[in-house]
Motif scaffolding. Sequence first.
Motif, PDB file in Angstrom:
ATOM      1  N   UNK A 142       7.917   1.522  -6.024  1.00 29.86           N
ATOM      2  CA  UNK A 142       7.171   2.389  -5.094  1.00 29.86           C
ATOM      3  C   UNK A 142       8.082   3.039  -4.065  1.00 29.86           C
ATOM      4  N   UNK A 143       7.884   4.308  -3.841  1.00 32.91           N
ATOM      5  CA  UNK A 143       8.627   5.059  -2.830  1.00 32.91           C
ATOM      6  C   UNK A 143       7.668   5.307  -1.665  1.00 32.91           C
ATOM      7  N   UNK A 144       7.849   4.574  -0.590  1.00 31.38           N
ATOM      8  CA  UNK A 144       6.924   4.658   0.531  1.00 31.38           C
ATOM      9  C   UNK A 144       7.210   5.845   1.443  1.00 31.38           C
ATOM     10  N   UNK A 145       8.458   6.266   1.527  1.00 32.19           N
ATOM     11  CA  UNK A 145       8.831   7.395   2.378  1.00 32.19           C
ATOM     12  C   UNK A 145       9.523   8.446   1.519  1.00 32.19           C
ATOM     13  N   UNK A 146       8.915   9.627   1.349  1.00 30.48           N
ATOM     14  CA  UNK A 146       9.536  10.672   0.527  1.00 30.48           C
ATOM     15  C   UNK A 146      10.682  11.353   1.269  1.00 30.48           C
ATOM     16  N   UNK A 147      11.888  10.829   1.075  1.00 31.24           N
ATOM     17  CA  UNK A 147      13.047  11.379   1.774  1.00 31.24           C
ATOM     18  C   UNK A 147      13.412  12.766   1.260  1.00 31.24           C
ATOM     19  N   UNK A 148      13.229  12.983  -0.023  1.00 35.24           N
ATOM     20  CA  UNK A 148      13.515  14.298  -0.615  1.00 35.24           C
ATOM     21  C   UNK A 148      12.190  14.996  -0.900  1.00 35.24           C
ATOM     22  N   UNK A 149      11.484  15.367   0.157  1.00 36.30           N
ATOM     23  CA  UNK A 149      10.156  15.952   0.009  1.00 36.30           C
ATOM     24  C   UNK A 149      10.173  17.331  -0.616  1.00 36.30           C
TER      25      UNK A 149
END
Length: 275
Positions: free
Chosen positions: A45-52
Amino acid sequence: MRRSIIGRSWPNAIAVVLFVFFIFPVYWMVSTAFKQNTDIISKTPVFVPLNGTLEHFDRAVHADGFWTMVGNSFVVTVGAVLASLVIATLASFAVARMKFRGRKTFVLVIMAAQMAPWEVMTISVYLIARDNDMLNSLLPLTIFYMMMVLPFTIWTLRGFIAAVPKELEESAMVDGCTRVQAFVKVVFPLLAPGLMSTSLFGFITAWNEYPLVLILNKQGGQTLPLWLTGFRSAFGDDWGATMAASSLFAVPVLILFVFLQRKAVGGMTAGAVKG
């Protein structure tokens, strides 16, 4: 002292847990709308989309029928809310100010209609709409939505009107106003909190309604909730675009709540207990 601190802390801790529990699905929806496709389908799971990315929003707003459904939803929702406010204001004034036979029964019927789930009435509503050629049209859907929010609106506004002293109306009538003018100039301006709270409730109810539009308008005159289900199947398992469309779907309610939250919260707590 230590016990006092613990006693004050555990309610706050419970509140934080409940807040996280209810807000997490919303956060996951919005964050998924900004994630890359690789992050969405990742096993980790990716909780924070750093590469939005805004690609999913672009695909959602350019999808066939999106803006048409937005317009349909606004027409149906705003029409239902305005109609319910007009009817409920007159009905609640009669219940709060006038003495007539069957008044208590009428109030009980309003309460029963408010408590009854609309899901149990969908078959009856469909048969009525079918027999009167009211399927796949926005006007009948607006009428049925208005009926859904009307009991709550009448009940809430009744409390606010009952809380306004009769002496204010009587003074206005002594000064030369008619009964209608006294209501418009004296009572109506004091109903702002009740009107705000009922408008917010009605907007949320009609804006998010899905089962009724699925039954009545499956072939035409659809709104955003029904369109979202078809949007997913049209794009396969495009969860990014689906979540982007769902996030956009929630924006009008959020904006309305931000503008009305103070008066709306006060109206919901005050109008339900007065009178």
